[in-house]
Structures are given as structure tokens and as C-alpha cells.
Design an enzyme around this catalytic site. Structure first.
Site, mmCIF file in Angstrom:
data_model
loop_
_atom_site.group_PDB
_atom_site.id
_atom_site.type_symbol
_atom_site.label_atom_id
_atom_site.label_comp_id
_atom_site.label_asym_id
_atom_site.label_seq_id
_atom_site.Cartn_x
_atom_site.Cartn_y
_atom_site.Cartn_z
ATOM 1 C CB SER A 1 -8.929 -8.351 10.215
ATOM 2 O OG SER A 1 -8.951 -7.146 9.470
ATOM 3 C CB CYS B 1 4.117 20.559 -12.411
ATOM 4 S SG CYS B 1 3.217 19.368 -11.408
ATOM 5 C CG HIS C 1 -1.994 -1.094 1.092
ATOM 6 N ND1 HIS C 1 -2.682 -1.594 2.181
ATOM 7 C CD2 HIS C 1 -2.455 -1.781 0.024
ATOM 8 C CE1 HIS C 1 -3.514 -2.542 1.777
ATOM 9 N NE2 HIS C 1 -3.395 -2.681 0.481
HETATM 10 ZN ZN LIG Z 1 4.574 18.158 -10.002
#
Ligand SMILES: [Zn+2]
Length: 292
Positions: A242, A203, A141
Site C-alpha cells: 500500500s 559483550c 527493512h
Molecule cells: Zn555484543
């Protein structure tokens, strides 16, 4: 005859038996299970880390202890969801980021050192297996110590992002709240609309912890790599899960289909109880203590 006995005694002195391990095996079905299988595929979950001070999600019946964690679609779509997530995380990370491995992590690392661990697949995002020295680990995960840009893919350290969050939200640092799973904190009753969430410096796109959220798929290459290791294993050991989340449960299903025997250590029921060869209802660090 006497000579033979003496020689055996000398051999015993040269190679002292691991007395604790042998004693444990005599009345320890888990020790016997591990001893019978040379290549274990280990799957770990939240129960492995609770003794490191990281709360788990579910009670002994496999039900949610609290409100369901943040959902991927909501996080990507809603500024207010991101504000709430990062405000809680700003508080929760202070302790989560300091967590250290416990005896369950150390015992499993010892299993690997002894050459008995084909692969360790963890549903935890805390990197405590790696901190304990475990080398062959797949983070099913993801990992909470990294933050990923959803635009350009840039990754930054969570610790670095903590500084950016703190500088942009100095007034929030005075808050404290009970720890919740995955570096979250039970910070409620606040108006999160003033919380500033920094964007990617490269960005300007959304930054997200480099973990798999609910409603998000585990990357296929990670699943495929884990399945390849499972196929090489001669038994599976589940520790502290679990198995209510399908992304982990499917590996137990796959093991059962291949005829690979499965043992589990978990307090309370698991989704796979009817697929298990052995079930140990105990705390992880206690059940695995014979390995240390
Ligand atoms: Zn970025």
C-alpha cells in the site's frame, strides 16, 4: 509463397511460442506493461507474502489492522518492551520460520531468470524472495532470520537465538497465539515481567532482530544502492504494497520524478495511486500467474 509458409512453420516448430504468455498479453495490461519494459525495478511488500501464511499490517484502505508494531526507541529504552517483543516473537517464529515462498515469489524469480528484472527491493523481512531463487534482492527493512548486537555488532542466526530464548523461558513454550506480521504473535493478557531476554554473549549488550523497526532509519548505503538501480530501470513494478511507509513510497516518488512509468499490483488503495500508469487490484499470485 508456399515455400515461405513452410519455412515459417519449421521455424515455429524449432522455437515454439510461449503460448500462455502470448494469450495472456492479448487481454492482460500487466503482461503488456512488463513486455514493453526490459529492465524492471520491482518493489514488493506484505501482500506478496500473505499467501505464504504471513499476515500483513494493513486493510484495503491502508489502515492498521492491529496495534502499531514495536517502536525502536521504546525497544532500546525499556526492558519491558523487549520482554513483550521477544515473548511474542518466541511464539510467532515457530510458524514464521517455516514459511515457504508462494507463486508470487516464484513468478518474480522467473522474471529475473528471463532477464527482465533490474533489481528487486523488498519491504518484507521474511527472505522468501531469496528462498524462491531470486538473486538480486535488496532487503530494505532488513531480515528477521538474523539477530544483531546493538553493542558489538555481532550477528547470530535467529534460529540459534530461538534455542536460547526457549531454554531460558521453557514455561512460555506452552503458549500459542494467532500469527501477527513479521514473526510476531498476538500473545496478550500475560505478565511479561518474568520473561528472560538473553543478552549478547560477547559483550552483554542488547540484542535486536536485524530489521528496521518503526522509528528507525533505513541505512543510507542501502537507500543509495537501491536508488542507483532505480536510475538504471525503464519501469517500476510495485507488488503487494500500500506504500504507506515512506521508506518504500520515496522510491515511487523518485521514479515519478524521473518519468519512469509505474505499475502496481495491490488489493486496495495505495498511497501512490495518482502516480501509477497501471493499477491491478488483485492478489499478487493471481496477477502474476501468467509469468509462471
Ligand atoms: Zn555484543
Amino acid at each position: 509463397m508456399a515455400g515461405l509458409t513452410q519455412r515459417r512453420d519449421r521455424d515455429d516448430l524449432a522455437k515454439p511460442p510461449k503460448a500462455d504468455y502470448i494469450c495472456a498479453m492479448a487481454n492482460n495490461p500487466l503482461a503488456e506493461f512488463i513486455d514493453r519494459h526490459a529492465r524492471l525495478f520491482v518493489l514488493t511488500g506484505a501482500g506478496c507474502s500473505t499467501n505464504s501464511g504471513i499476515p500483513d499490517y494493513r486493510d484495503s484502505h491502508g489502515n492498521w489492522k492491529r496495534t502499531q508494531p514495536v517502536n525502536f526507541a521504546a525497544f532500546m529504552a525499556e526492558e519491558r518492551t523487549r520482554q513483550r517483543y521477544w515473548a511474542r516473537s518466541l511464539i510467532g517464529w515457530r510458524r514464521f520460520g517455516q514459511a515457504v515462498p508462494n507463486d508470487a515469489h516464484h513468478a518474480l524469480a522467473k522474471l529475473e531468470t528471463n532477464g527482465r528484472c533490474e533489481m528487486l527491493l523488498t519491504q518484507n523481512v521474511d527472505r522468501l524472495h531469496q528462498s524462491a531463487g531470486h538473486r538480486q534482492v535488496i532487503d530494505l527493512h532488513g531480515r528477521l532470520d538474523l539477530v544483531r548486537c546493538m553493542g558489538c555488532g555481532a550477528k547470530i542466526q535467529r534460529q540459534e537465538f530461538q534455542r536460547a530464548l526457549s531454554e531460558a523461558n521453557a514455561a512460555w513454550l506452552a503458549h500459542d497465539a494467532a500469527d501477527a506480521p513479521d514473526g510476531d504473535a498476538d500473545l496478550e493478557g500475560h505478565d511479561f515481567s518474568s520473561f528472560q531476554v538473553p543478552a549478547c554473549e560477547e559483550c552483554g549488550a542488547i540484542l535486536k532482530p536485524d530489521v528496521v523497526f518503526f522509528g528507525e532509519n533505513v541505512p543510507r548505503d542501502i537507500v543509495a544502492t537501491a536508488q542507483d538501480h532505480l536510475a538504471q530501470a525503464d519501469a517500476m513494478l510495485v507488488v503487494g504494497s500500500s506504500l504507506m511507509v515512506y521508506s518504500g513510497f520515496r522510491f515511487v516518488q523518485a521514479a515519478a520524478q524521473k518519468g519512469i512509468p509505474i505499475a502496481a499490483v495491490n488489493l486496495g488503495r495505495t498511497r501512490a495511486d495518482d502516480l501509477l500508469s497501471l493499477k491491478v487490484e488483485d492478489r499478487c499470485e493471481a496477477a502474476l500467474a501468467f509469468l509462471l
